[in-house]
Design an enzyme around this catalytic site. Structure first.
Site, PDB file in Angstrom:
ATOM      1  N   GLU A  71      10.298  70.171  12.835  1.00  0.00           N
ATOM      2  CA  GLU A  71       9.863  68.897  12.247  1.00  0.00           C
ATOM      3  C   GLU A  71      10.230  67.725  13.138  1.00  0.00           C
ATOM      4  O   GLU A  71       9.470  66.775  13.297  1.00  0.00           O
ATOM      5  CB  GLU A  71      10.530  68.679  10.877  1.00  0.00           C
ATOM      6  CG  GLU A  71      10.208  69.726   9.831  1.00  0.00           C
ATOM      7  CD  GLU A  71      11.169  70.906   9.823  1.00  0.00           C
ATOM      8  OE1 GLU A  71      11.585  71.375  10.913  1.00  0.00           O
ATOM      9  OE2 GLU A  71      11.505  71.357   8.718  1.00  0.00           O
ATOM     10  N   CYS A  83      14.953  71.327  15.519  1.00  0.00           N
ATOM     11  CA  CYS A  83      14.031  71.822  14.494  1.00  0.00           C
ATOM     12  C   CYS A  83      12.590  71.419  14.815  1.00  0.00           C
ATOM     13  O   CYS A  83      12.340  70.392  15.466  1.00  0.00           O
ATOM     14  CB  CYS A  83      14.383  71.236  13.137  1.00  0.00           C
ATOM     15  SG  CYS A  83      15.943  71.786  12.445  1.00  0.00           S
ATOM     16  N   ASN A 101      10.355  74.944  16.390  1.00  0.00           N
ATOM     17  CA  ASN A 101      11.791  74.867  16.687  1.00  0.00           C
ATOM     18  C   ASN A 101      12.050  75.392  18.096  1.00  0.00           C
ATOM     19  O   ASN A 101      11.429  76.351  18.541  1.00  0.00           O
ATOM     20  CB  ASN A 101      12.657  75.582  15.629  1.00  0.00           C
ATOM     21  CG  ASN A 101      12.225  76.989  15.295  1.00  0.00           C
ATOM     22  OD1 ASN A 101      11.059  77.321  15.322  1.00  0.00           O
ATOM     23  ND2 ASN A 101      13.197  77.817  14.960  1.00  0.00           N
ATOM     24  N   GLU A 109      15.168  76.577  20.336  1.00  0.00           N
ATOM     25  CA  GLU A 109      16.594  76.937  20.296  1.00  0.00           C
ATOM     26  C   GLU A 109      17.201  76.912  21.692  1.00  0.00           C
ATOM     27  O   GLU A 109      16.507  76.773  22.701  1.00  0.00           O
ATOM     28  CB  GLU A 109      16.753  78.302  19.617  1.00  0.00           C
ATOM     29  CG  GLU A 109      16.287  78.238  18.164  1.00  0.00           C
ATOM     30  CD  GLU A 109      16.570  79.495  17.369  1.00  0.00           C
ATOM     31  OE1 GLU A 109      16.924  80.532  17.957  1.00  0.00           O
ATOM     32  OE2 GLU A 109      16.428  79.435  16.133  1.00  0.00           O
TER      33      GLU A 109
HETATM   34  N1  THU Z   1      14.848  75.042  11.536  1.00  0.00           N
HETATM   35  C1  THU Z   1      13.764  74.211  11.646  1.00  0.00           C
HETATM   36  O1  THU Z   1      13.028  74.247  12.647  1.00  0.00           O
HETATM   37  N2  THU Z   1      13.538  73.340  10.637  1.00  0.00           N
HETATM   38  C2  THU Z   1      14.306  73.210   9.534  1.00  0.00           C
HETATM   39  O2  THU Z   1      14.090  72.313   8.736  1.00  0.00           O
HETATM   40  C3  THU Z   1      15.363  74.175   9.285  1.00  0.00           C
HETATM   41  C4  THU Z   1      15.736  75.060  10.400  1.00  0.00           C
HETATM   42  C5  THU Z   1      15.134  75.955  12.644  1.00  0.00           C
HETATM   43  C6  THU Z   1      16.385  75.629  13.397  1.00  0.00           C
HETATM   44  C7  THU Z   1      16.758  76.969  13.986  1.00  0.00           C
HETATM   45  O3  THU Z   1      16.035  77.143  15.203  1.00  0.00           O
HETATM   46  C8  THU Z   1      16.212  77.958  12.958  1.00  0.00           C
HETATM   47  O4  THU Z   1      15.288  77.260  12.166  1.00  0.00           O
HETATM   48  C9  THU Z   1      17.302  78.572  12.079  1.00  0.00           C
HETATM   49  O5  THU Z   1      18.077  77.593  11.480  1.00  0.00           O
END
Ligand code: THU
Length: 160
Positions: free
Chosen positions: A75, A73, A62, A64
């Site tokens: 995935e 995210c 992920n 941010e």
């Molecule tokens: N996040 C993911 O990378 N994948 C997901 O399926 C759910 C959430 C990340 C997004 C954000 O950076 C952190 O997790 C908190 O939501």
């Protein structure tokens, strides 16, 4: 009026050793890359490792952003990279693992709705199911044999 019942089936592995060897390897890759997630705001680090039919493994974490919705995210970082580098190679498996710096994730962490929809696009494109494994830092590992199981009644191009 009538009702329909949709069942969702998951295989649950309580030990890593129960997984096929190639999935154990994929899991290790997902755990390693998870530590490199850029998650300064949520402190919630996610790693994704995608196994392609040609044996290649594509990784994602992920990413941010101070403008929160601009992040992405793990995935989707991984599956968009797979679609970019290997547009004609089948995607076999997606392995997802998440760990929080704030409190240990002991339950399986499933992909969010937007990631499910993105994975669905590629499963429909290749007309072959994509296996999805997900887990936390520790605890059970869940496996779904197809994204359809995680996203019933999914939106797709035939509805446009
Ligand atoms: N996040 C993911 O990378 N994948 C997901 O399926 C759910 C959430 C990340 C997004 C954000 O950076 C952190 O997790 C908190 O939501």
């Amino acid at each position: 009026m009538k009702t329909i019942t949709i069942t969702n089936q998951f295989t649950i592995y309580s030990k890593t050793a129960e997984l096929p060897i190639e999935i154990q390897n994929l899991m290790q890759k997902a755990i390693q890359i998870r530590s490199q997630a850029y998650a300064p705001y949520s402190k919630f680090k996610v790693g994704a490792a995608i196994l392609l039919e040609n044996g290649e493994i594509i990784l994602g974490t992920n990413q941010e952003n101070a403008a929160y919705p601009s992040g992405l995210c793990a995935e989707r970082v991984a599956i968009f990279q797979a679609g970019t580098l290997y547009p004609n190679t089948l995607i076999k498996t997606v392995f997802i693992t998440a760990a929080s710096d704030l409190n240990p994730t002991k339950t399986p962490i499933p992909p969010c709705g937007a990631c499910r929809q993105s994975i669905a696009e590629y499963e429909l494109k290749q007309d072959r199911p994509i296996e999805i494994y997900f887990t936390g830092e520790s605890g059970d590992i869940y496996k779904s044999d197809s994204i359809k199981n995680l996203l019933p009644l999914l939106f797709n191009k035939n509805l446009l």
